[in-house]
Scaffold this motif. Structure first.
Motif, PDB file in Angstrom:
ATOM      1  N   ARG A  11      -3.277  -8.026  18.877  1.00  0.00           N
ATOM      2  CA  ARG A  11      -3.904  -7.255  18.995  1.00  0.00           C
ATOM      3  C   ARG A  11      -4.921  -5.966  17.924  1.00  0.00           C
ATOM      4  O   ARG A  11      -4.652  -5.757  17.148  1.00  0.00           O
ATOM      5  N   LYS A  14      -4.575  -7.075  14.685  1.00  0.00           N
ATOM      6  CA  LYS A  14      -5.806  -7.781  13.984  1.00  0.00           C
ATOM      7  C   LYS A  14      -6.426  -5.900  14.009  1.00  0.00           C
ATOM      8  O   LYS A  14      -7.466  -6.126  13.263  1.00  0.00           O
ATOM      9  N   ASP A  18      -8.672  -5.328  10.505  1.00  0.00           N
ATOM     10  CA  ASP A  18      -9.533  -4.527  10.821  1.00  0.00           C
ATOM     11  C   ASP A  18     -10.001  -2.876  10.440  1.00  0.00           C
ATOM     12  O   ASP A  18     -11.016  -2.898   9.723  1.00  0.00           O
TER      13      ASP A  18
END
Length: 192
Positions: A11, A14, A18
């Motif tokens: 996570r 990611k 992002d």
């Protein structure tokens, strides 16, 4: 209930992509600044990545994994020289310059701390494996394919490093000359 460590790390990766894109956080950002931009406590980054080089290593490994997937998608149809050209074109693209900087920074650290960067050292073989497969498709023996991929990978990396140090048209011309020599040797081999 807490999620397993690997899920939290994924996570965070990611979130890093992002927030910062595929090149990861810039070299001037501290772990605290990166954490602030992600909206997490800096100790969470330290827990999952250890240090700034560890964070960069994780981002670079994931970016390289993604790159290799893209290159491999075209690589199955390409010959050895054409695959070398695709690799050069991809990594010499100015959009990937920050990632190339990070790669050489981490490779330099790996020279001195091989054990700490073992995952990176192992991952470096991804492109060599793609090139080796291309050479095998063209009829090279396993030994020849391994040697050709090692030479091509070393030359392309050396040229990329030279491009970072002295970004001139001569470096791009030298890369083209190297790739053309591969294509010429392929042509000679098929003519025999």
């Amino acid at each position: 209930m807490r999620s397993p460590v690997g899920e939290g790390r994924q996570r965070l990766l990611k979130a890093l992509f992002d927030e910062f894109g595929e090149n990861g956080p810039g070299p001037n950002l501290s772990m605290r600044q990166v954490a602030e931009r992600l909206g997490v406590h800096h100790t969470l980054l330290t827990y999952h990545f250890g240090s700034r080089p560890g964070l960069l290593r994780a981002v670079l490994l994931e970016a390289r994994r993604r790159d290799n997937v893209l290159i491999a998608a075209t690589g199955d149809e390409l010959g050895f020289a054409a695959l070398c050209r695709a690799i050069w074109t991809f990594y010499s693209d100015p959009a990937h310059q920050d990632r190339t900087h990070a790669f050489f920074h981490l490779v330099g650290l790996a020279v001195y701390e091989r054990d700490a960067f073992q995952e990176l050292v192992v991952d470096i073989d991804g492109l060599a494996n793609l090139l080796e497969a291309a050479a095998l498709r063209e009829g090279a023996t396993e030994a020849e394919a391994g040697q050709r991929s090692l030479i091509a990978t070393a030359c392309l990396r050396g040229l990329l490093l030279q491009r970072l140090l002295t970004p001139t048209a001569e470096v791009d011309a030298a890369a083209e000359r190297f790739i053309a020599s591969l294509a010429a040797s392929e042509g000679e081999k098929h003519a025999s």
